[in-house]
Design an enzyme around this catalytic site. Structure first.
Site, mmCIF file in Angstrom:
data_model
loop_
_atom_site.group_PDB
_atom_site.id
_atom_site.type_symbol
_atom_site.label_atom_id
_atom_site.label_comp_id
_atom_site.label_asym_id
_atom_site.label_seq_id
_atom_site.Cartn_x
_atom_site.Cartn_y
_atom_site.Cartn_z
ATOM 1 N N ASP A 292 30.744 5.632 59.349
ATOM 2 C CA ASP A 292 31.389 5.926 58.064
ATOM 3 C C ASP A 292 30.844 7.205 57.432
ATOM 4 O OD1 ASP A 292 29.025 4.384 57.805
ATOM 5 O OD2 ASP A 292 29.563 3.758 55.783
ATOM 6 N N ASP B 25 22.993 5.989 52.347
ATOM 7 C CA ASP B 25 22.501 4.646 52.635
ATOM 8 C C ASP B 25 20.976 4.483 52.648
ATOM 9 O OD1 ASP B 25 25.122 5.051 53.179
ATOM 10 O OD2 ASP B 25 25.183 3.733 54.908
ATOM 11 N N HIS C 168 29.676 4.689 47.649
ATOM 12 C CA HIS C 168 29.443 3.883 48.854
ATOM 13 C C HIS C 168 29.648 2.391 48.560
ATOM 14 C CE1 HIS C 168 27.315 2.467 52.564
ATOM 15 N NE2 HIS C 168 27.788 3.607 53.026
#
Lengths: 301, 301
Positions: B66, B210, B268
């Protein structure tokens, strides 16, 4: 039996003018077959309300990115969404290597198995069969090894005449639909032809992605009901089409005419064409029953 | 000097609800820097009328799909559209291998050079510098090696006072803007501080894709003007966030507060959230100046 294709992408090379790169979803008897998978295919499936989770078979024609860059994302999303049933993928042998390296470096172990069937692009062979259809490859002539696909429905069963079904015990339906006469316990004979009508003729769909106009594949796609054929350029750019191993709209129509197709879908349009009417008219001038294979359209095959 | 970021993707893992996977376009002094590149990024650039051809630098935080599945398509399209100027790519070392295998099997030799700079995820170092800014990595804590990026503007020149420019020969502008007094041929002294005002303070933008909430990276991002921080889950799913090495909206806000950010962008978002208002409110309850980093929004940094 349902036999229809929904266009998810009609663009060649790069996504432009809201056209996405190549991808089509074939629905045969409520089973989903994905044909090519350009970048953004998973988004297109969502847009057209087609559940990616229902796809069990994927066919990739060749390794130009506009035909497969969306595959890794689609497979990853299915994994993240909990898929456990296998996915069968048919494509050029190096495709698996490309997928595996990406799973490896993202430390992804798929929850579902991929069953990969490498395609050899130099022979036209049957690569798939189930109770509904067979799939055979078409040897195309492109810059790298490329195959098209013919989806051939199997001969189907005769159809029960609705008005007479209550005269027949259900146990005999199967035999009658197969064309077999049955004998009742009392000795009466039920003749299949009295209770059923002819099955619909099995239909076939040929998918010819990127290729030069080349008569060597015409035999393979002879008499297909619906032919999808790339039509990257208008015929005034024939030389450009030859150089890049593509086809013009006029040539696509000639292929349909020569091979006896009943319907022609054209797609894979160059980014130089903002509108497509001219391509449509050029093809239609040679082959009347032509349609533009553009995003979101569904064709009964 | 322009210093702004446009959000191209705000979705975690899979594209849903018209949210695309991670990608942001930073414009610093009319130069384009792409940060992450999820599937469909090239389509997003088109949608928001941002020319992909103007991107000269790409930063990839890690090898979860992603964050990079759109890169191969973007690079291919630039090639097909005739790019010849180099592209600098900063990312995990295996990224190059993933790109090269795909170019190899499509028989593509790019018309432009890729200058690839592998990032080591275990140390925070400067990886880029030009006349406008420096870029430094942030060591994040995710399931695979992952770095964030700090885009730090350089100290800029003093600004000429417009009303006084016609009193000064152009040849002296540069010196005055640098804070240097100049002597005219007739012996007069022009003092920099009479003709210029203070430069704007150089600003910085930190991008934390992330990561677990982990105080070890707080020092690196201390006192950044704008902090983008992932906020995958609401805080009621803290355990899930920990398991998957992600952050909650509440934690993202705590990071902003602790590190002294002036503004927080959160993104996100998990596919479980169809609307984002709750995530926004949760973050804002801890850190007032929070914004949702959603598709199409541009933030002055």
């Amino acid at each position: 039996m349902k036999f229809e294709v929904t266009i998810l992408g009609s663009s060649s090379a790069t996504p432009v003018f809201n056209r996405n790169p190549s991808a089509q979803l074939l629905n045969c008897n409520e089973k989903y077959y994905l044909i090519d998978c350009g970048e953004g295919t998973q988004q297109q499936l969502t847009k057209y309300n087609l559940k990616a989770s229902r796809i069990d078979y994927i066919f990739i024609s060749h390794l130009h990115g506009d035909h497969y860059f969306g595959l890794i994302g689609l497979l990853s999303s299915l994994h993240l969404n909990g898929r456990i049933k296998p996915m069968q993928i048919f494509g050029p042998k190096h495709l698996l290597e490309i997928l595996e390296i990406q799973f490896k470096y993202s430390d992804t172990v798929l929850r579902y198995p991929i069953e990969f069937f490498p395609i050899e692009a130099d022979k036209s062979v049957q690569i798939f069969e189930n109770s509904d259809l067979t799939v055979k490859t078409i040897i195309l002539n492109h810059r790298i090894p490329t195959t098209g696909f013919i989806f051939q429905q199997k001969k189907r069963q005769r159809k029960l005449i609705k008005e007479k079904t209550d005269q027949v015990p259900m146990a005999y339906y199967t035999s009658l639909k197969k064309g077999i006469d049955v004998e009742l316990p009392n000795g009466d004979i039920l003749r299949s032809e009295d209770y059923t009508t002819e099955a619909d003729a099995p239909r076939c769909y040929a998918y010819c992605s990127d290729t030069l106009f080349d008569e060597r594949y015409f035999d393979t796609i002879k008499d297909c009901d619906t032919l999808y054929h790339e039509a990257t350029f208008m015929h005034d750019l024939l030389e450009r089409a030859k150089e890049t191993h593509h086809t013009t709209a006029l040539q696509a129509a000639e292929v349909a005419k020569i091979t006896g197709a009943k319907k022609l879908l054209i797609g894979h349009f160059s980014s130089r064409y903002k509108t497509l009417q001219m391509l449509f008219e050029e093809a239609q001038s040679v082959f009347e029953n032509t349609e533009l294979a553009i995003e979101g359209r569904t064709f009964q095959l």
